[in-house]
Write a protein that holds these residues in place. Structure first.
Motif, PDB file in Angstrom:
ATOM      1  N   THR A 175       0.836  -1.187   0.000  1.00 24.23           N
ATOM      2  CA  THR A 175       0.000   0.000   0.000  1.00 24.23           C
ATOM      3  C   THR A 175       0.877   1.246   0.000  1.00 24.23           C
ATOM      4  OG1 THR A 175      -1.941   1.050   0.995  1.00 24.23           O
ATOM      5  CG2 THR A 175      -0.296   0.147   2.522  1.00 24.23           C
ATOM      6  N   ARG A 176       0.257   2.379  -0.087  1.00 23.69           N
ATOM      7  CA  ARG A 176       1.048   3.608  -0.164  1.00 23.69           C
ATOM      8  C   ARG A 176       0.315   4.772   0.477  1.00 23.69           C
ATOM      9  NH1 ARG A 176      -2.703   6.273  -2.216  1.00 23.69           N
ATOM     10  NH2 ARG A 176      -3.423   6.074  -4.342  1.00 23.69           N
ATOM     11  N   PHE A 177       1.091   5.765   0.903  1.00 26.73           N
ATOM     12  CA  PHE A 177       0.551   7.043   1.354  1.00 26.73           C
ATOM     13  C   PHE A 177       1.122   8.060   0.377  1.00 26.73           C
ATOM     14  CE2 PHE A 177       1.165  10.800   4.277  1.00 26.73           C
ATOM     15  CZ  PHE A 177      -0.174  11.157   4.295  1.00 26.73           C
ATOM     16  N   ALA A 178       0.242   8.878  -0.207  1.00 30.19           N
ATOM     17  CA  ALA A 178       0.694   9.727  -1.330  1.00 30.19           C
ATOM     18  C   ALA A 178       0.337  11.194  -1.114  1.00 30.19           C
ATOM     19  CB  ALA A 178       0.060   9.207  -2.622  1.00 30.19           C
ATOM     20  N   PRO A 179       0.993  11.854  -0.174  1.00 33.04           N
ATOM     21  CA  PRO A 179       0.653  13.260   0.073  1.00 33.04           C
ATOM     22  C   PRO A 179       1.221  14.194  -1.006  1.00 33.04           C
ATOM     23  CG  PRO A 179       2.508  12.619   1.448  1.00 33.04           C
ATOM     24  CD  PRO A 179       2.084  11.385   0.689  1.00 33.04           C
ATOM     25  N   SER A 180       0.573  15.333  -1.147  1.00 34.85           N
ATOM     26  CA  SER A 180       1.088  16.379  -2.036  1.00 34.85           C
ATOM     27  C   SER A 180       1.855  17.378  -1.179  1.00 34.85           C
ATOM     28  CB  SER A 180      -0.066  17.088  -2.738  1.00 34.85           C
ATOM     29  OG  SER A 180      -0.808  16.165  -3.487  1.00 34.85           O
ATOM     30  N   PRO A 181       3.046  17.764  -1.606  1.00 31.54           N
ATOM     31  CA  PRO A 181       3.846  18.693  -0.777  1.00 31.54           C
ATOM     32  C   PRO A 181       3.405  20.138  -0.983  1.00 31.54           C
ATOM     33  CG  PRO A 181       5.117  18.000  -2.693  1.00 31.54           C
ATOM     34  CD  PRO A 181       3.781  17.308  -2.794  1.00 31.54           C
ATOM     35  N   ILE A 188       5.379  10.837  -3.377  1.00 32.48           N
ATOM     36  CA  ILE A 188       5.192  12.289  -3.322  1.00 32.48           C
ATOM     37  C   ILE A 188       4.405  12.726  -4.556  1.00 32.48           C
ATOM     38  CG2 ILE A 188       6.377  14.526  -3.235  1.00 32.48           C
ATOM     39  CD1 ILE A 188       6.761  12.913  -0.661  1.00 32.48           C
ATOM     40  N   ASP A 189       3.187  13.174  -4.332  1.00 27.85           N
ATOM     41  CA  ASP A 189       2.292  13.619  -5.415  1.00 27.85           C
ATOM     42  C   ASP A 189       2.573  15.094  -5.714  1.00 27.85           C
ATOM     43  OD1 ASP A 189       1.093  11.162  -5.622  1.00 27.85           O
ATOM     44  OD2 ASP A 189      -0.929  11.846  -5.127  1.00 27.85           O
ATOM     45  N   ASP A 190       3.661  15.323  -6.451  1.00 24.58           N
ATOM     46  CA  ASP A 190       4.101  16.709  -6.658  1.00 24.58           C
ATOM     47  C   ASP A 190       3.921  17.161  -8.104  1.00 24.58           C
ATOM     48  OD1 ASP A 190       5.981  15.090  -7.781  1.00 24.58           O
ATOM     49  OD2 ASP A 190       7.732  16.118  -6.935  1.00 24.58           O
ATOM     50  N   SER A 198      -2.976  14.662 -15.343  1.00 29.59           N
ATOM     51  CA  SER A 198      -3.838  14.991 -14.212  1.00 29.59           C
ATOM     52  C   SER A 198      -3.613  13.969 -13.099  1.00 29.59           C
ATOM     53  CB  SER A 198      -5.301  14.965 -14.632  1.00 29.59           C
ATOM     54  OG  SER A 198      -5.720  13.630 -14.803  1.00 29.59           O
ATOM     55  N   TYR A 199      -4.136  14.267 -11.940  1.00 30.22           N
ATOM     56  CA  TYR A 199      -4.072  13.351 -10.807  1.00 30.22           C
ATOM     57  C   TYR A 199      -4.619  11.973 -11.193  1.00 30.22           C
ATOM     58  CZ  TYR A 199      -6.188  10.958  -6.866  1.00 30.22           C
ATOM     59  OH  TYR A 199      -6.606   9.987  -6.002  1.00 30.22           O
ATOM     60  N   HIS A 200      -5.780  11.960 -11.887  1.00 33.68           N
ATOM     61  CA  HIS A 200      -6.420  10.667 -12.175  1.00 33.68           C
ATOM     62  C   HIS A 200      -5.507   9.746 -12.971  1.00 33.68           C
ATOM     63  CE1 HIS A 200     -10.032  12.256 -10.525  1.00 33.68           C
ATOM     64  NE2 HIS A 200     -10.146  13.188 -11.458  1.00 33.68           N
ATOM     65  N   SER A 210      -2.119   9.989 -13.324  1.00 29.05           N
ATOM     66  CA  SER A 210      -0.853   9.683 -12.650  1.00 29.05           C
ATOM     67  C   SER A 210      -1.048   8.669 -11.525  1.00 29.05           C
ATOM     68  CB  SER A 210      -0.196  10.962 -12.116  1.00 29.05           C
ATOM     69  OG  SER A 210      -1.071  11.611 -11.221  1.00 29.05           O
ATOM     70  N   VAL A 211      -2.138   8.790 -10.795  1.00 31.80           N
ATOM     71  CA  VAL A 211      -2.324   7.890  -9.647  1.00 31.80           C
ATOM     72  C   VAL A 211      -2.509   6.444 -10.120  1.00 31.80           C
ATOM     73  CG1 VAL A 211      -4.851   8.116  -9.429  1.00 31.80           C
ATOM     74  CG2 VAL A 211      -3.507   7.680  -7.420  1.00 31.80           C
ATOM     75  N   VAL A 212      -3.202   6.288 -11.234  1.00 39.18           N
ATOM     76  CA  VAL A 212      -3.448   4.949 -11.771  1.00 39.18           C
ATOM     77  C   VAL A 212      -2.132   4.313 -12.253  1.00 39.18           C
ATOM     78  CG1 VAL A 212      -4.401   3.970 -13.905  1.00 39.18           C
ATOM     79  CG2 VAL A 212      -5.886   5.218 -12.338  1.00 39.18           C
ATOM     80  N   ILE A 251      -5.300   2.656   0.219  1.00 40.55           N
ATOM     81  CA  ILE A 251      -5.964   3.075   1.458  1.00 40.55           C
ATOM     82  C   ILE A 251      -5.942   4.596   1.470  1.00 40.55           C
ATOM     83  CG2 ILE A 251      -5.810   2.992   3.988  1.00 40.55           C
ATOM     84  CD1 ILE A 251      -4.228   0.234   3.424  1.00 40.55           C
ATOM     85  N   ARG A 252      -7.105   5.215   1.431  1.00 42.94           N
ATOM     86  CA  ARG A 252      -7.145   6.681   1.343  1.00 42.94           C
ATOM     87  C   ARG A 252      -8.504   7.168   1.831  1.00 42.94           C
ATOM     88  NH1 ARG A 252      -7.147   6.958  -5.290  1.00 42.94           N
ATOM     89  NH2 ARG A 252      -9.181   6.021  -5.603  1.00 42.94           N
ATOM     90  N   GLY A 253      -8.653   8.490   1.926  1.00 45.21           N
ATOM     91  CA  GLY A 253      -9.851   9.080   2.514  1.00 45.21           C
ATOM     92  C   GLY A 253     -11.086   8.923   1.646  1.00 45.21           C
ATOM     93  N   ASP A 297     -13.004  11.104   0.742  1.00 47.34           N
ATOM     94  CA  ASP A 297     -13.162  12.196  -0.221  1.00 47.34           C
ATOM     95  C   ASP A 297     -12.788  11.733  -1.627  1.00 47.34           C
ATOM     96  OD1 ASP A 297     -10.583  11.972   1.009  1.00 47.34           O
ATOM     97  OD2 ASP A 297      -9.968  13.844   0.053  1.00 47.34           O
ATOM     98  N   LEU A 298     -12.020  10.642  -1.734  1.00 46.31           N
ATOM     99  CA  LEU A 298     -11.597  10.172  -3.059  1.00 46.31           C
ATOM    100  C   LEU A 298     -12.425   8.990  -3.552  1.00 46.31           C
ATOM    101  CD1 LEU A 298      -7.789  10.718  -2.586  1.00 46.31           C
ATOM    102  CD2 LEU A 298      -9.264  11.884  -4.217  1.00 46.31           C
ATOM    103  N   PHE A 299     -13.443   8.607  -2.756  1.00 47.61           N
ATOM    104  CA  PHE A 299     -14.252   7.447  -3.167  1.00 47.61           C
ATOM    105  C   PHE A 299     -14.860   7.655  -4.556  1.00 47.61           C
ATOM    106  CE2 PHE A 299     -18.255   5.125  -3.473  1.00 47.61           C
ATOM    107  CZ  PHE A 299     -17.822   3.838  -3.210  1.00 47.61           C
TER     108      PHE A 299
HETATM  109  N1  GLU Z   1      -2.211  13.211  -3.293  1.00 47.72           N
HETATM  110  C1  GLU Z   1      -3.569  12.882  -2.971  1.00 47.72           C
HETATM  111  C2  GLU Z   1      -4.033  13.710  -1.806  1.00 47.72           C
HETATM  112  O1  GLU Z   1      -3.208  14.227  -1.067  1.00 47.72           O
HETATM  113  C3  GLU Z   1      -3.738  11.441  -2.562  1.00 47.72           C
HETATM  114  C4  GLU Z   1      -4.115  10.620  -3.695  1.00 47.72           C
HETATM  115  C5  GLU Z   1      -4.445   9.181  -3.391  1.00 47.72           C
HETATM  116  O2  GLU Z   1      -4.236   8.685  -2.285  1.00 47.72           O
HETATM  117  O3  GLU Z   1      -4.896   8.547  -4.322  1.00 47.72           O
HETATM  118  O4  GLU Z   1      -5.226  13.861  -1.636  1.00 47.72           O
END
Ligand code: GLU
Length: 284
Positions: free
Chosen positions: A5-11, A41-43, A198-200, A202-204, A216-218, A220-222
């Motif tokens: 799994t991963r945690f992908a924050p934006s800086p 890192i989602d930069d 776009s985010y969509h 790149s994340v895929v 595993i994420r919030g 808000d992204l469902f």
């Molecule tokens: N970088 C995204 C955010 O901070 C997370 C994307 C994801 O977990 O798919 O909301």
């Protein structure tokens, strides 16, 4: 299957309690499964990403007691990979250039004949102003590009579905039917001005290339997950298992935001709180 799994924050600002919860949960679930926790890192958004926020992400997460393999993947280093995927979709006739600004889209979507503008996972649903009647031909232009969702859905056989082990904001589990996505999600932007992808998109690609088995994420992204599944199917990528978790809210019930400095991990650190205090605050 190895649990990855991963945690992908934006800086783009300080990590707050909501980020800590998401990172702890992913880390704990990976550990319980004998799996791997990755940091990414989602930069991609170069106008908002800052090296000092990236440094603080590493600092805060280490302080929280989390570890991850290095080097970490940074999206800004992957533009050629994103471009390659855009070319595949372009060659399939699924993309078209669109230079509409957000204001143009809001105005077009609010035109009297359109009724109330519809909101989707990507903001106001794009009303299709630049969508051509037939797919554009020739080389892919270096311009913002949108996915022709109706055409994309027609390419897929079978429903857009994924396994959800958490839940959506209204208790939804993972099954979604594709029929109304053209209307409720619309033609999402896959290449944005100044961002390459776009985010969509790149994340895929990142999740697939990093062999992520569990996202595993919030919550808000469902609603964005259906877009991700469509892209995975079009690009022949596996669909991970999704676990959308509750959001951490402030006392008034509002979701925490990056500018909410009072709940920044760095603020708690400076006040002398411990990582265990942070776990207690998010009920973990
Ligand atoms: N970088 C995204 C955010 O901070 C997370 C994307 C994801 O977990 O798919 O909301």
């Amino acid at each position: 299957m190895t649990f990855r799994t991963r945690f992908a924050p934006s800086p783009t600002g300080p990590l707050h309690l909501g980020h800590a919860y998401s990172a702890f949960l992913a880390h704990d679930m990976a550990q319980a499964a004998g799996g791997v926790f990755l940091l990414r890192i989602d930069d991609l958004d170069r106008s908002r990403s800052r090296p000092e926020w990236e440094e603080q992400i590493y600092d805060d997460l280490h302080w929280l007691g989390l570890t991850w393999p290095t080097p970490v993947l940074r999206q800004s280093e992957r533009l050629p990979r994103y471009r390659e995927a855009l070319e595949i979709l372009w060659d399939q006739g699924l993309l078209y250039p669109c230079a509409c600004s957000r204001a143009d889209i809001r105005a077009a979507a609010s035109a009297p004949q359109e009724g109330a503008p519809l909101h989707g996972p990507d903001g106001v649903v794009y009303p299709g102003t630049c969508r051509p009647a037939t797919p554009p031909t020739g080389p892919m232009p270096d311009k913002p590009l949108r996915l022709d969702m109706a055409r994309a859905l027609a390419r897929l056989n079978g429903p857009v579905a994924f396994t959800e082990t958490g839940s959506g904001p209204d208790g939804e589990t993972g099954q979604i039917t594709p029929q109304d996505m053209g209307a409720t999600v619309g033609d999402v932007a896959l290449a944005r001005p100044g961002m390459g992808a776009s985010y969509h998109l790149s994340v895929v690609l990142d999740d697939a290339d990093q062999q992520v088995s569990h996202v595993i994420r919030g919550q808000d992204l469902f609603s964005a997950t259906q877009i991700h599944v469509v892209l995975q199917r079009l690009l022949g990528l596996p669909t991970p298992i999704y676990h959308h978790h509750r959001l951490i809210r402030d006392d008034t019930g509002k979701r925490l935001a990056k500018r909410d400095d009072a709940r920044a991990i760095a603020t708690y650190r400076a006040e002398g709180r411990s990582p265990q205090d942070i776990r207690d605050m998010v009920d973990l």
